[in-house]
Design a protein around this motif. Sequence first.
Motif, PDB file in Angstrom:
ATOM      1  N   GLU A   1       0.860  -1.187   0.000  1.00 55.95           N
ATOM      2  CA  GLU A   1       0.000   0.000   0.000  1.00 55.95           C
ATOM      3  C   GLU A   1       0.891   1.230   0.000  1.00 55.95           C
ATOM      4  OE1 GLU A   1      -1.383   1.753   3.503  1.00 55.95           O
ATOM      5  OE2 GLU A   1       0.778   1.728   3.761  1.00 55.95           O
TER       6      GLU A   1
ATOM      7  N   THR B   1       0.337   4.397   1.908  1.00 58.84           N
ATOM      8  CA  THR B   1       0.298   5.348   3.023  1.00 58.84           C
ATOM      9  C   THR B   1       1.591   5.353   3.853  1.00 58.84           C
ATOM     10  OG1 THR B   1      -2.065   4.961   3.089  1.00 58.84           O
ATOM     11  CG2 THR B   1      -1.126   6.074   4.993  1.00 58.84           C
TER      12      THR B   1
ATOM     13  N   ARG C   1       0.031  -7.666  -3.013  1.00 55.89           N
ATOM     14  CA  ARG C   1      -0.429  -8.432  -1.837  1.00 55.89           C
ATOM     15  C   ARG C   1      -0.647  -9.880  -2.265  1.00 55.89           C
ATOM     16  NH1 ARG C   1      -4.932  -4.291   0.888  1.00 55.89           N
ATOM     17  NH2 ARG C   1      -3.592  -2.457   0.753  1.00 55.89           N
TER      18      ARG C   1
ATOM     19  N   GLU D   1      -2.674 -12.262  -1.987  1.00 54.49           N
ATOM     20  CA  GLU D   1      -4.029 -12.661  -1.607  1.00 54.49           C
ATOM     21  C   GLU D   1      -4.488 -13.742  -2.568  1.00 54.49           C
ATOM     22  OE1 GLU D   1      -6.819  -9.630  -0.008  1.00 54.49           O
ATOM     23  OE2 GLU D   1      -5.712  -8.310  -1.341  1.00 54.49           O
TER      24      GLU D   1
ATOM     25  N   TYR E   1      -6.433  -8.920  -6.854  1.00 54.75           N
ATOM     26  CA  TYR E   1      -5.248  -9.341  -7.586  1.00 54.75           C
ATOM     27  C   TYR E   1      -4.036  -9.271  -6.674  1.00 54.75           C
ATOM     28  CZ  TYR E   1      -8.778  -8.251 -10.965  1.00 54.75           C
ATOM     29  OH  TYR E   1      -9.978  -8.219 -11.621  1.00 54.75           O
TER      30      TYR E   1
ATOM     31  N   GLN F   1      -3.357   1.362  -7.232  1.00 51.81           N
ATOM     32  CA  GLN F   1      -4.110   2.341  -6.428  1.00 51.81           C
ATOM     33  C   GLN F   1      -3.777   3.749  -6.895  1.00 51.81           C
ATOM     34  OE1 GLN F   1      -3.001   1.874  -2.289  1.00 51.81           O
ATOM     35  NE2 GLN F   1      -4.512   0.253  -1.928  1.00 51.81           N
TER      36      GLN F   1
ATOM     37  N   GLU G   1      -3.362  11.887   0.242  1.00 46.84           N
ATOM     38  CA  GLU G   1      -3.089  11.968   1.679  1.00 46.84           C
ATOM     39  C   GLU G   1      -2.934  13.439   2.069  1.00 46.84           C
ATOM     40  OE1 GLU G   1      -3.091   8.984   3.069  1.00 46.84           O
ATOM     41  OE2 GLU G   1      -2.392   7.592   1.538  1.00 46.84           O
TER      42      GLU G   1
ATOM     43  N   ARG H   1     -12.034  -1.381   9.021  1.00 57.81           N
ATOM     44  CA  ARG H   1     -10.847  -1.359   8.159  1.00 57.81           C
ATOM     45  C   ARG H   1      -9.827  -2.425   8.560  1.00 57.81           C
ATOM     46  NH1 ARG H   1     -10.311  -0.263   4.256  1.00 57.81           N
ATOM     47  NH2 ARG H   1      -8.583   1.153   4.022  1.00 57.81           N
TER      48      ARG H   1
ATOM     49  N   TYR I   1      -3.362   1.274  11.455  1.00 58.09           N
ATOM     50  CA  TYR I   1      -2.994   2.661  11.766  1.00 58.09           C
ATOM     51  C   TYR I   1      -4.170   3.623  11.906  1.00 58.09           C
ATOM     52  CZ  TYR I   1      -2.659   2.739   6.530  1.00 58.09           C
ATOM     53  OH  TYR I   1      -2.865   2.596   5.194  1.00 58.09           O
ATOM     54  N   TYR I   2      -5.384   3.166  11.667  1.00 58.87           N
ATOM     55  CA  TYR I   2      -6.504   4.112  11.660  1.00 58.87           C
ATOM     56  C   TYR I   2      -6.955   4.563  13.041  1.00 58.87           C
ATOM     57  CZ  TYR I   2      -6.972   3.145   6.718  1.00 58.87           C
ATOM     58  OH  TYR I   2      -6.732   3.038   5.377  1.00 58.87           O
TER      59      TYR I   2
ATOM     60  N   ALA J   1     -15.395  -2.858  -2.169  1.00 60.99           N
ATOM     61  CA  ALA J   1     -14.847  -1.532  -1.848  1.00 60.99           C
ATOM     62  C   ALA J   1     -14.040  -0.996  -3.024  1.00 60.99           C
ATOM     63  CB  ALA J   1     -13.960  -1.620  -0.611  1.00 60.99           C
TER      64      ALA J   1
ATOM     65  N   SER K   1     -11.105   3.408  -0.235  1.00 58.07           N
ATOM     66  CA  SER K   1     -11.215   3.363   1.218  1.00 58.07           C
ATOM     67  C   SER K   1     -10.110   4.157   1.874  1.00 58.07           C
ATOM     68  CB  SER K   1     -11.133   1.934   1.749  1.00 58.07           C
ATOM     69  OG  SER K   1     -11.073   0.986   0.731  1.00 58.07           O
TER      70      SER K   1
ATOM     71  N   GLY L   1      -6.370  10.123   4.611  1.00 56.80           N
ATOM     72  CA  GLY L   1      -6.252   9.896   3.180  1.00 56.80           C
ATOM     73  C   GLY L   1      -7.146   8.769   2.716  1.00 56.80           C
TER      74      GLY L   1
HETATM   75  P1  HAM Z   1      -7.064  -0.703   1.440  1.00 53.39           P
HETATM   76  O1  HAM Z   1      -8.496  -0.736   1.848  1.00 53.39           O
HETATM   77  O2  HAM Z   1      -6.225  -1.842   1.840  1.00 53.39           O
HETATM   78  O3  HAM Z   1      -6.474   0.659   2.025  1.00 53.39           O
HETATM   79  O4  HAM Z   1      -6.975  -0.530  -0.117  1.00 53.39           O
HETATM   80  C1  HAM Z   1      -7.580   0.560  -0.782  1.00 53.39           C
HETATM   81  C2  HAM Z   1      -8.333   0.092  -2.005  1.00 53.39           C
HETATM   82  O5  HAM Z   1      -7.457  -0.668  -2.853  1.00 53.39           O
HETATM   83  C3  HAM Z   1      -9.486  -0.851  -1.720  1.00 53.39           C
HETATM   84  O6  HAM Z   1     -10.679  -0.142  -1.422  1.00 53.39           O
HETATM   85  C4  HAM Z   1      -9.619  -1.607  -3.031  1.00 53.39           C
HETATM   86  O7  HAM Z   1     -10.395  -0.857  -3.948  1.00 53.39           O
HETATM   87  C5  HAM Z   1      -8.187  -1.676  -3.529  1.00 53.39           C
HETATM   88  N1  HAM Z   1      -7.585  -2.990  -3.267  1.00 53.39           N
HETATM   89  C6  HAM Z   1      -7.066  -3.432  -2.095  1.00 53.39           C
HETATM   90  N2  HAM Z   1      -6.572  -4.684  -2.237  1.00 53.39           N
HETATM   91  C7  HAM Z   1      -6.781  -5.041  -3.518  1.00 53.39           C
HETATM   92  C8  HAM Z   1      -6.492  -6.219  -4.298  1.00 53.39           C
HETATM   93  N3  HAM Z   1      -5.849  -7.274  -3.778  1.00 53.39           N
HETATM   94  N4  HAM Z   1      -6.868  -6.240  -5.606  1.00 53.39           N
HETATM   95  C9  HAM Z   1      -7.498  -5.172  -6.154  1.00 53.39           C
HETATM   96  N5  HAM Z   1      -7.785  -4.038  -5.475  1.00 53.39           N
HETATM   97  C10 HAM Z   1      -7.437  -3.966  -4.188  1.00 53.39           C
HETATM   98  C11 HAM Z   1      -5.203   1.064   1.823  1.00 53.39           C
HETATM   99  O8  HAM Z   1      -4.415   0.520   1.089  1.00 53.39           O
HETATM  100  C12 HAM Z   1      -4.875   2.349   2.535  1.00 53.39           C
HETATM  101  N6  HAM Z   1      -3.464   2.672   2.295  1.00 53.39           N
HETATM  102  C13 HAM Z   1      -5.801   3.464   2.082  1.00 53.39           C
HETATM  103  C14 HAM Z   1      -5.511   4.762   2.756  1.00 53.39           C
HETATM  104  C15 HAM Z   1      -4.868   5.826   2.237  1.00 53.39           C
HETATM  105  N7  HAM Z   1      -5.824   5.056   3.998  1.00 53.39           N
HETATM  106  C16 HAM Z   1      -5.396   6.267   4.270  1.00 53.39           C
HETATM  107  N8  HAM Z   1      -4.794   6.736   3.204  1.00 53.39           N
END
Ligand code: HAM
Length: 425
Positions: A83, A85, A113, A115, A122, A127, A131, A258, A262-263, A280, A283, A303
């Motif tokens: 990610e 952040t 990731r 997953e 994926y 992304q 922020e 979430r 860190y939130y 989602a 987010s 962010g």
């Molecule tokens: P997150 O919810 O883990 O948050 O990911 C943000 C967005 O990335 C999700 O809502 C989703 O749309 C997309 N996403 C996450 N994982 C996958 C995946 N494996 N495949 C496809 N899309 C995915 C964060 O990453 C935080 N850093 C968000 C944030 C920014 N919070 C504060 N600032």
Amino acid sequence: MTQTLKTIRGMNDILPDESAHWLWFEDCVRSVLESYGYSQLRTPLIEPTELFTGSIGETTDVIEKEMYTFESRGGSSLSLRPEGTASLVRSALQHGLIRAQQVKLWYSGPMFRYEKPQRGRYRQFHQIGAEAYAQEGPDIDCELLLMGERIWKTIGLGGIFLEINSLGDAQCRQLYRGQLTDYLQDHRANLDEDSQRRLQANPLRILDSKNPDMAQIIELAPKPIDYLTEAAKEHFDTLCRYLDNAGLTYRVNPRLVRGLDYYSRTVFEWVSGELGAQAAVCSGGRYDGLFEKQGGKPTPAIGWAMGVERILELLTIQNKRVASTKPHVYMVLAGENAIEKGLILAEHARNLKPGIRIRSNLGGGSFKAQFKRADRCEAEFAWVLGEDEIASQSVVVKYLRDKDVAQCTLNVAELGNWIEKNIEL
Ligand code: HAM
């Protein structure tokens, strides 16, 4: 016979047709972000593993199961970023960005990731994130959410819903954690293995479990929003009021916690009903403690990040993809002389109208073959250049989309006028 190689599971090529939509989408998002004063920050794809473990939380799924971690040749542990952040906070601290008043930042790029791949999920995904630092909110919280809504409007995306919640500040969390642990302790026998393990270390994570057997326990668990201090409640209520006044529709979802540690205080998600399990699309939330955790001064921050693949899939479902990189003009070049002149004519046309898409027929071929190629790439017009046209300083224009319109001969001196009338960028 050797087999040709393929991409690895969960990681995809983005082919040219698809890529055109990505570029269009990225441009739209970027123009909105810039219109709110956000500047781009690019960070490396690889960082020290401890940046992520320390920021995201040791007992989160991302850290426990999903990181691509390896040892560098020098023996240190490195990870592909899961990610953005954590990296942006690292960069802001490293370069003193807050002192320099660079407090509204955006980024875009691949995240990794490990997953289980499925629709909308994926192992390499993309992304775009925004922020904002050093702002307590809730005004900045509201503006970030309005910015999200403006992006959906700009790209024509419908049918997504905003859910918000407050997890409370550090003080609320302490109180809440005790209550939650007591409750979960009472149900210990019915917790799955992962949750039993997390019960002491990180009970809040249990609420994020996707295990259907745990759904009822989670449903009846105490909710963070019921343990807010006066200050945290005031923050959340003011945010709701700002959103109401701005006419933004949302739902308070007290179960939204979430998946990253860190939130604090405000958290939110935009979800779609059309994407199946991976609902989602964007987010985020506040992470007021992360700067300190990374060794910086206390600095409030908030962010969001959107999942590009999910949003583009949704646009496809809703038939709202508008980008086109089909050529406006296909240049049919008959003979050696025409190739030489044609290359120059195409440059001239690009000077007249920057952005015009001209595909010149390079590599020869009969008239028939060249027109076939023009059709296949779905060009709008053909400009035909042969010996006669060179002699008379003209081109023949054929309307490929509308075969009923008669072809015409155009003097090269008229080209600028013709382009203005017929080519829309
Ligand atoms: P997150 O919810 O883990 O948050 O990911 C943000 C967005 O990335 C999700 O809502 C989703 O749309 C997309 N996403 C996450 N994982 C996958 C995946 N494996 N495949 C496809 N899309 C995915 C964060 O990453 C935080 N850093 C968000 C944030 C920014 N919070 C504060 N600032």
